[in-house]
Design a protein around this motif. Structure first.
Motif, PDB file in Angstrom:
ATOM      1  N   SER A  71       0.844  -1.198   0.000  1.00  0.00           N
ATOM      2  CA  SER A  71       0.000   0.000   0.000  1.00  0.00           C
ATOM      3  C   SER A  71       0.873   1.238   0.000  1.00  0.00           C
ATOM      4  O   SER A  71       1.068   1.889   1.013  1.00  0.00           O
ATOM      5  N   ARG A  72       1.395   1.570  -1.159  1.00  0.00           N
ATOM      6  CA  ARG A  72       2.270   2.728  -1.278  1.00  0.00           C
ATOM      7  C   ARG A  72       1.446   3.971  -1.561  1.00  0.00           C
ATOM      8  O   ARG A  72       0.501   3.956  -2.329  1.00  0.00           O
ATOM      9  N   ALA A  73       1.862   5.072  -0.945  1.00  0.00           N
ATOM     10  CA  ALA A  73       1.171   6.332  -1.190  1.00  0.00           C
ATOM     11  C   ALA A  73       1.451   6.818  -2.611  1.00  0.00           C
ATOM     12  O   ALA A  73       0.605   7.403  -3.250  1.00  0.00           O
ATOM     13  N   ASN A  74       2.673   6.576  -3.087  1.00  0.00           N
ATOM     14  CA  ASN A  74       3.047   6.996  -4.426  1.00  0.00           C
ATOM     15  C   ASN A  74       3.424   5.748  -5.207  1.00  0.00           C
ATOM     16  O   ASN A  74       4.328   5.032  -4.829  1.00  0.00           O
ATOM     17  N   GLY A  75       2.757   5.500  -6.310  1.00  0.00           N
ATOM     18  CA  GLY A  75       2.989   4.294  -7.081  1.00  0.00           C
ATOM     19  C   GLY A  75       4.365   4.221  -7.715  1.00  0.00           C
ATOM     20  O   GLY A  75       4.768   3.189  -8.191  1.00  0.00           O
ATOM     21  N   SER A  76       5.130   5.325  -7.723  1.00  0.00           N
ATOM     22  CA  SER A  76       6.429   5.303  -8.374  1.00  0.00           C
ATOM     23  C   SER A  76       7.516   4.691  -7.508  1.00  0.00           C
ATOM     24  O   SER A  76       8.552   4.303  -8.013  1.00  0.00           O
ATOM     25  N   ASP A  77       7.328   4.613  -6.181  1.00  0.00           N
ATOM     26  CA  ASP A  77       8.318   3.996  -5.299  1.00  0.00           C
ATOM     27  C   ASP A  77       8.148   2.489  -5.363  1.00  0.00           C
ATOM     28  O   ASP A  77       7.160   1.946  -4.883  1.00  0.00           O
ATOM     29  N   ARG A 165      23.938   7.187  -6.356  1.00  0.00           N
ATOM     30  CA  ARG A 165      22.488   7.242  -6.524  1.00  0.00           C
ATOM     31  C   ARG A 165      21.865   8.144  -5.458  1.00  0.00           C
ATOM     32  O   ARG A 165      22.447   8.397  -4.410  1.00  0.00           O
ATOM     33  N   ILE A 166      20.644   8.597  -5.748  1.00  0.00           N
ATOM     34  CA  ILE A 166      19.828   9.350  -4.788  1.00  0.00           C
ATOM     35  C   ILE A 166      18.677   8.449  -4.383  1.00  0.00           C
ATOM     36  O   ILE A 166      18.019   7.846  -5.240  1.00  0.00           O
ATOM     37  N   LEU A 167      18.409   8.342  -3.089  1.00  0.00           N
ATOM     38  CA  LEU A 167      17.292   7.545  -2.589  1.00  0.00           C
ATOM     39  C   LEU A 167      16.154   8.475  -2.224  1.00  0.00           C
ATOM     40  O   LEU A 167      16.357   9.436  -1.477  1.00  0.00           O
ATOM     41  N   THR A 168      14.966   8.197  -2.762  1.00  0.00           N
ATOM     42  CA  THR A 168      13.811   9.063  -2.500  1.00  0.00           C
ATOM     43  C   THR A 168      12.607   8.243  -2.076  1.00  0.00           C
ATOM     44  O   THR A 168      12.511   7.048  -2.352  1.00  0.00           O
ATOM     45  N   ARG A 169      11.690   8.913  -1.415  1.00  0.00           N
ATOM     46  CA  ARG A 169      10.378   8.344  -1.101  1.00  0.00           C
ATOM     47  C   ARG A 169       9.359   9.448  -1.362  1.00  0.00           C
ATOM     48  O   ARG A 169       9.482  10.553  -0.841  1.00  0.00           O
ATOM     49  N   ASN A 170       8.378   9.133  -2.183  1.00  0.00           N
ATOM     50  CA  ASN A 170       7.359  10.113  -2.577  1.00  0.00           C
ATOM     51  C   ASN A 170       7.999  11.385  -3.139  1.00  0.00           C
ATOM     52  O   ASN A 170       7.535  12.490  -2.900  1.00  0.00           O
ATOM     53  N   GLY A 171       9.111  11.215  -3.866  1.00  0.00           N
ATOM     54  CA  GLY A 171       9.763  12.345  -4.515  1.00  0.00           C
ATOM     55  C   GLY A 171      10.694  13.143  -3.619  1.00  0.00           C
ATOM     56  O   GLY A 171      11.327  14.088  -4.087  1.00  0.00           O
ATOM     57  N   ARG A 172      10.812  12.799  -2.345  1.00  0.00           N
ATOM     58  CA  ARG A 172      11.680  13.543  -1.420  1.00  0.00           C
ATOM     59  C   ARG A 172      12.891  12.703  -1.065  1.00  0.00           C
ATOM     60  O   ARG A 172      12.775  11.524  -0.784  1.00  0.00           O
ATOM     61  N   SER A 173      14.050  13.331  -1.041  1.00  0.00           N
ATOM     62  CA  SER A 173      15.301  12.631  -0.771  1.00  0.00           C
ATOM     63  C   SER A 173      15.365  12.147   0.676  1.00  0.00           C
ATOM     64  O   SER A 173      15.062  12.905   1.610  1.00  0.00           O
ATOM     65  N   LEU A 174      15.768  10.886   0.860  1.00  0.00           N
ATOM     66  CA  LEU A 174      15.973  10.372   2.219  1.00  0.00           C
ATOM     67  C   LEU A 174      17.187  11.036   2.856  1.00  0.00           C
ATOM     68  O   LEU A 174      17.240  11.219   4.073  1.00  0.00           O
ATOM     69  N   GLY A 175      18.150  11.422   2.032  1.00  0.00           N
ATOM     70  CA  GLY A 175      19.329  12.133   2.540  1.00  0.00           C
ATOM     71  C   GLY A 175      18.971  13.478   3.137  1.00  0.00           C
ATOM     72  O   GLY A 175      19.561  13.901   4.137  1.00  0.00           O
TER      73      GLY A 175
END
Length: 195
Positions: A71-77, A165-175
């Motif tokens: 159940s992801r909020a954003n289907g792209s992750d 690489r850049i790690l993101t969730r819902n378009g926002r960087s985890l870094g």
């Protein structure tokens, strides 16, 4: 009352009660040693152990599914796995420190941040801050699905052959989360002195 046979108690041992014949059950004949049934009896442990071993191998390589994977909020992750701290020489999916991870057998340097070192810190403060950054990155990765994006400056690997690489969730960087929490800094092209 008629002619009733007298009740006679026969002497039996405990071993007799464990035998089916003691209860009037006829003795079963066993299949011959050369039949397929005898050969199949030896497969029982294998038929149980083989699927269990296969499941364990898959679980160790990719980790158990996370709660948010379905159940992801954003289907792209679309990436998810269980991350723990890297230990030992074999590394598949684990966290080395706040800005370096292994994911499915590939070593990745998180390109947009720099975190304090945990393997060779210059002082005790850097080691403590590096441990906190490592624990926080592990928690962020285990918090749900994420995406792996290419390095914005176009470089694919660094001088240590790690993927950038850049790690993101819902378009926002985890870094960026580590930067906001004071556990990392934005990558400036060089290693900072944390002491």
């Amino acid at each position: 009352m008629g002619n009733l046979p007298p009740f006679r108690r026969t002497k039996r041992t405990r071993r007799d009660w464990a035998r089916p014949a003691a209860y009037g059950v006829p003795k079963r004949r066993r299949a011959g040693g050369d039949g397929w049934l005898a050969a199949a009896r030896g497969l029982g442990p294998i038929l149980v152990a083989a699927p269990l071993a296969a499941f364990t191998a898959v679980w160790l390589l990719s980790g158990p599914p996370t709660a948010e994977a379905g159940s992801r909020a954003n289907g792209s992750d679309s990436e998810s796995a269980y991350f723990s701290r890297c230990v030992g020489p074999v590394r598949v999916t684990c966290v080395i420190d706040g800005d370096t991870i292994w994911y499915r057998g590939e070593k990745i340097r998180i390109a947009d941040i720099n975190t304090p070192e945990v393997s060779d810190p210059d002082c005790d403060y850097e080691r403590r801050l590096g441990e906190r950054a490592t624990a926080r990155m592990t928690a962020l990765l285990n918090d749900g699905a994420f995406s792996i994006e290419p390095n914005p400056d176009g470089r694919d690997t660094d001088k240590y052959h790690r993927k950038l690489r850049i790690l993101t969730r819902n378009g926002r960087s985890l870094g960026d989360t580590l930067v906001r929490e004071g556990l990392a800094e934005e990558w400036q092209g060089f290693r900072r002195d944390w002491c």
